[in-house]
Scaffold this motif. Sequence first.
Motif, PDB file in Angstrom:
ATOM      1  N   MET A 256      -6.135  -7.636 -40.450  1.00 51.14           N
ATOM      2  CA  MET A 256      -5.138  -8.551 -41.214  1.00 51.14           C
ATOM      3  C   MET A 256      -5.565  -8.482 -42.750  1.00 51.14           C
ATOM      4  O   MET A 256      -4.057  -8.758 -43.470  1.00 51.14           O
ATOM      5  N   VAL A 257      -6.249  -8.811 -42.582  1.00 53.02           N
ATOM      6  CA  VAL A 257      -6.829  -8.988 -44.475  1.00 53.02           C
ATOM      7  C   VAL A 257      -6.487  -7.321 -45.408  1.00 53.02           C
ATOM      8  O   VAL A 257      -5.985  -7.587 -46.494  1.00 53.02           O
ATOM      9  N   ALA A 258      -6.842  -6.322 -44.707  1.00 45.64           N
ATOM     10  CA  ALA A 258      -6.895  -5.194 -44.919  1.00 45.64           C
ATOM     11  C   ALA A 258      -5.043  -4.734 -45.435  1.00 45.64           C
ATOM     12  O   ALA A 258      -4.752  -3.790 -46.514  1.00 45.64           O
ATOM     13  N   LYS A 259      -4.200  -4.964 -44.511  1.00 44.30           N
ATOM     14  CA  LYS A 259      -3.056  -4.783 -44.688  1.00 44.30           C
ATOM     15  C   LYS A 259      -1.901  -5.714 -45.886  1.00 44.30           C
ATOM     16  O   LYS A 259      -1.496  -5.601 -46.646  1.00 44.30           O
ATOM     17  N   ILE A 260      -2.888  -6.806 -46.087  1.00 39.40           N
ATOM     18  CA  ILE A 260      -1.730  -7.620 -47.244  1.00 39.40           C
ATOM     19  C   ILE A 260      -2.948  -6.848 -48.669  1.00 39.40           C
ATOM     20  O   ILE A 260      -1.810  -6.888 -49.664  1.00 39.40           O
TER      21      ILE A 260
ATOM     22  N   ILE B 295      -4.851 -20.536 -47.297  1.00 36.19           N
ATOM     23  CA  ILE B 295      -3.496 -19.303 -47.362  1.00 36.19           C
ATOM     24  C   ILE B 295      -2.813 -20.462 -47.638  1.00 36.19           C
ATOM     25  O   ILE B 295      -1.967 -19.874 -49.372  1.00 36.19           O
ATOM     26  N   ARG B 296      -2.499 -21.327 -47.643  1.00 36.76           N
ATOM     27  CA  ARG B 296      -1.302 -22.097 -48.497  1.00 36.76           C
ATOM     28  C   ARG B 296      -1.244 -22.459 -49.408  1.00 36.76           C
ATOM     29  O   ARG B 296      -0.702 -22.549 -50.160  1.00 36.76           O
ATOM     30  N   GLU B 297      -3.014 -22.444 -50.487  1.00 34.51           N
ATOM     31  CA  GLU B 297      -3.208 -23.066 -51.481  1.00 34.51           C
ATOM     32  C   GLU B 297      -2.798 -22.189 -52.478  1.00 34.51           C
ATOM     33  O   GLU B 297      -2.532 -21.571 -54.010  1.00 34.51           O
ATOM     34  N   ALA B 298      -3.763 -20.810 -51.789  1.00 37.31           N
ATOM     35  CA  ALA B 298      -3.777 -19.370 -52.226  1.00 37.31           C
ATOM     36  C   ALA B 298      -1.542 -19.556 -52.647  1.00 37.31           C
ATOM     37  O   ALA B 298      -1.377 -18.604 -53.408  1.00 37.31           O
ATOM     38  N   LEU B 299      -0.549 -18.624 -51.835  1.00 35.36           N
ATOM     39  CA  LEU B 299       0.455 -18.913 -52.146  1.00 35.36           C
ATOM     40  C   LEU B 299       1.230 -19.495 -53.066  1.00 35.36           C
ATOM     41  O   LEU B 299       1.981 -19.515 -54.460  1.00 35.36           O
ATOM     42  N   ASP B 300       0.613 -21.085 -52.828  1.00 36.51           N
ATOM     43  CA  ASP B 300       1.364 -22.224 -53.972  1.00 36.51           C
ATOM     44  C   ASP B 300       0.636 -22.060 -55.285  1.00 36.51           C
ATOM     45  O   ASP B 300       1.098 -21.790 -57.010  1.00 36.51           O
ATOM     46  N   THR B 301      -1.137 -21.307 -55.245  1.00 38.59           N
ATOM     47  CA  THR B 301      -1.531 -20.614 -56.806  1.00 38.59           C
ATOM     48  C   THR B 301      -0.966 -19.522 -56.871  1.00 38.59           C
ATOM     49  O   THR B 301      -0.387 -19.379 -58.137  1.00 38.59           O
ATOM     50  N   ALA B 302      -0.560 -18.947 -56.720  1.00 36.51           N
ATOM     51  CA  ALA B 302       0.656 -17.650 -57.234  1.00 36.51           C
ATOM     52  C   ALA B 302       1.296 -17.730 -57.079  1.00 36.51           C
ATOM     53  O   ALA B 302       2.179 -17.296 -58.732  1.00 36.51           O
ATOM     54  N   ASN B 303       2.178 -18.523 -56.730  1.00 33.09           N
ATOM     55  CA  ASN B 303       3.554 -19.120 -57.558  1.00 33.09           C
ATOM     56  C   ASN B 303       3.647 -20.309 -58.770  1.00 33.09           C
ATOM     57  O   ASN B 303       4.386 -19.588 -58.935  1.00 33.09           O
ATOM     58  N   ALA B 304       2.536 -21.089 -58.640  1.00 35.16           N
ATOM     59  CA  ALA B 304       2.436 -21.441 -59.546  1.00 35.16           C
ATOM     60  C   ALA B 304       2.273 -20.707 -61.329  1.00 35.16           C
ATOM     61  O   ALA B 304       2.509 -21.001 -62.515  1.00 35.16           O
ATOM     62  N   TYR B 305       1.033 -19.740 -60.929  1.00 32.30           N
ATOM     63  CA  TYR B 305       1.263 -19.036 -61.825  1.00 32.30           C
ATOM     64  C   TYR B 305       2.135 -17.572 -62.393  1.00 32.30           C
ATOM     65  O   TYR B 305       2.328 -17.817 -63.587  1.00 32.30           O
ATOM     66  N   ILE B 306       2.818 -18.165 -61.230  1.00 36.44           N
ATOM     67  CA  ILE B 306       3.868 -16.142 -61.785  1.00 36.44           C
ATOM     68  C   ILE B 306       5.053 -17.068 -62.679  1.00 36.44           C
ATOM     69  O   ILE B 306       5.687 -17.400 -63.968  1.00 36.44           O
ATOM     70  N   MET B 307       5.516 -18.828 -62.411  1.00 36.73           N
ATOM     71  CA  MET B 307       6.342 -19.408 -62.506  1.00 36.73           C
ATOM     72  C   MET B 307       5.914 -19.845 -64.422  1.00 36.73           C
ATOM     73  O   MET B 307       6.855 -20.203 -65.388  1.00 36.73           O
ATOM     74  N   ALA B 308       4.931 -20.065 -64.223  1.00 38.30           N
ATOM     75  CA  ALA B 308       3.924 -20.899 -65.559  1.00 38.30           C
ATOM     76  C   ALA B 308       3.978 -19.552 -66.362  1.00 38.30           C
ATOM     77  O   ALA B 308       4.359 -19.835 -68.029  1.00 38.30           O
TER      78      ALA B 308
ATOM     79  N   SER C 130      -8.231 -15.752 -49.769  1.00 35.07           N
ATOM     80  CA  SER C 130      -7.396 -16.747 -51.447  1.00 35.07           C
ATOM     81  C   SER C 130      -7.571 -15.189 -52.168  1.00 35.07           C
ATOM     82  O   SER C 130      -6.295 -14.875 -52.782  1.00 35.07           O
ATOM     83  N   GLY C 131      -8.658 -14.637 -52.417  1.00 33.54           N
ATOM     84  CA  GLY C 131      -8.692 -13.216 -52.803  1.00 33.54           C
ATOM     85  C   GLY C 131      -7.434 -12.612 -52.565  1.00 33.54           C
ATOM     86  O   GLY C 131      -6.259 -11.532 -52.947  1.00 33.54           O
ATOM     87  N   ALA C 132      -7.017 -12.161 -51.382  1.00 31.70           N
ATOM     88  CA  ALA C 132      -5.960 -11.375 -50.098  1.00 31.70           C
ATOM     89  C   ALA C 132      -4.692 -11.422 -50.886  1.00 31.70           C
ATOM     90  O   ALA C 132      -4.047 -11.054 -51.270  1.00 31.70           O
ATOM     91  N   VAL C 133      -4.289 -13.056 -50.995  1.00 33.15           N
ATOM     92  CA  VAL C 133      -2.943 -13.291 -50.754  1.00 33.15           C
ATOM     93  C   VAL C 133      -2.668 -13.383 -52.228  1.00 33.15           C
ATOM     94  O   VAL C 133      -1.577 -13.668 -52.861  1.00 33.15           O
ATOM     95  N   ILE C 134      -3.260 -14.416 -52.585  1.00 32.25           N
ATOM     96  CA  ILE C 134      -3.143 -13.807 -53.968  1.00 32.25           C
ATOM     97  C   ILE C 134      -3.271 -12.666 -55.184  1.00 32.25           C
ATOM     98  O   ILE C 134      -2.350 -12.438 -55.158  1.00 32.25           O
ATOM     99  N   GLY C 135      -4.164 -11.605 -54.784  1.00 30.35           N
ATOM    100  CA  GLY C 135      -3.150 -10.752 -55.146  1.00 30.35           C
ATOM    101  C   GLY C 135      -2.468 -10.131 -54.340  1.00 30.35           C
ATOM    102  O   GLY C 135      -1.428  -9.188 -55.248  1.00 30.35           O
ATOM    103  N   ARG C 136      -1.805 -10.195 -53.131  1.00 29.74           N
ATOM    104  CA  ARG C 136      -0.943  -9.420 -52.583  1.00 29.74           C
ATOM    105  C   ARG C 136       0.741 -10.140 -53.740  1.00 29.74           C
ATOM    106  O   ARG C 136       1.598  -9.623 -54.306  1.00 29.74           O
ATOM    107  N   GLU C 137       0.477 -11.560 -53.883  1.00 24.43           N
ATOM    108  CA  GLU C 137       1.214 -11.909 -54.104  1.00 24.43           C
ATOM    109  C   GLU C 137       1.508 -12.303 -55.935  1.00 24.43           C
ATOM    110  O   GLU C 137       3.515 -11.251 -56.352  1.00 24.43           O
ATOM    111  N   LEU C 138       0.533 -11.407 -56.006  1.00 17.56           N
ATOM    112  CA  LEU C 138       0.752 -11.060 -57.829  1.00 17.56           C
ATOM    113  C   LEU C 138       1.696  -9.538 -58.206  1.00 17.56           C
ATOM    114  O   LEU C 138       2.129  -9.430 -58.449  1.00 17.56           O
ATOM    115  N   ALA C 139       0.693  -8.717 -57.179  1.00 12.90           N
ATOM    116  CA  ALA C 139       1.272  -7.456 -56.839  1.00 12.90           C
ATOM    117  C   ALA C 139       2.528  -6.973 -56.802  1.00 12.90           C
ATOM    118  O   ALA C 139       3.579  -6.666 -57.291  1.00 12.90           O
ATOM    119  N   THR C 140       3.090  -7.995 -55.550  1.00 12.68           N
ATOM    120  CA  THR C 140       4.456  -8.135 -55.228  1.00 12.68           C
ATOM    121  C   THR C 140       5.383  -8.024 -56.774  1.00 12.68           C
ATOM    122  O   THR C 140       6.137  -7.817 -56.928  1.00 12.68           O
TER     123      THR C 140
END
Length: 385
Positions: free
Chosen positions: A202-206, A357-370, A14-24
Amino acid sequence: MTTQRVLMVGAGLSGAVIGRELATAGYKVLVMDSRPHIAGNCHTERDPKTNVMVHVYGPHIFHTDDEEVWDYVNRFQTFRAYKNRVKTTTRGGVYSLPVNLHTINQFFGKTLRPEEAFEFITQEQADLSIEDPQTFEEQALRFLGADLYEAFFKGYTVKQWGCHPSELPASILKRLPVRFNYDDNYFFHKYQGMPENGYTDMVAKILDHPNIEVQLSTTFTRAQCDGYQHVFFSGPIDGYFDYELGRLGYRTLDFEKFSCDGDYQGCAVMNYGEESVPYTRITEHKHFSPWESHVGSVCYREYSRAAGPKDIPYYPIRQVEEKALLADYVALAQKTNNVTFVGRLGTYRYLDMDVTIREALDTANAYIMAKKAGEITPAFLVLPL
């Protein structure tokens, strides 16, 4: 415009995927974890003696029908083909799980064809007097009958959950684990595999992004939230509130690690269905990487028990008492400004990796859009629990 700073508590999926999406998306992200490593419970490492890739907190097998999630993880790691084929030892024999046509014929000493096996189970074994199963035991008896239930599910369930199956909800067995063919693939999903170099790689690369900073061996306190525009919390939801309403119940696992030369059991996972055997299963980790060759072997015996305050929580219990306490914590969470509770512990649910991972991607996207729309409210990002 000032760069917004976000705190991610937990360096698991969760932390890695949300972090990566927000960092991007341009956010500055600090990812902290109380453990000395990333990847949470899917942490993998090489055994120094045998060089076997060990799943330190028990085996994690990736399986999903979500093509976007499959493509996502393959961006950061090559996934090799892997099918989970589980065996179980019970009543002096070794059988395939899920219960399939081979299991049925072997267990009952028959040579039934699929249609014959279906009729045999549904007409001669199943307890049809149970019209609306409410418990795990009733569900198993209704669809499998007493013989298969007692051999393959009863003892294992008592050990895994620490209570009688009659005390567990039928939903735990909602997808009946029986097949009337010889398919012994444990999962149904289209995409199944193992990361070639392990989940931690994998997580290190994310997490490898210039906008992400990682701090390990760091204990979270709420005071650390100061200075961040938002906090994504993947630790235990009751822990965030310092357990002020009480502790949610979990099962934890103890692992007895042992090594040997050669091949110990000939498969990755061997369950033990009888209550008289104290462990639930033995996992042999080199079989999780069948493309590798190893002379030595590393195995884990797994023991399940109630989690104490200092134990690693694995499986949320989610019985009536826990659900009532969870509802109280959710009410607190919905009143908490700028904090999102995510992942297995933050939402007090058992989640497969693909769903996490699906929920992490959706959460990050929802945060960015909101945030772009200026619509964030305290309760907006609290996932349904």
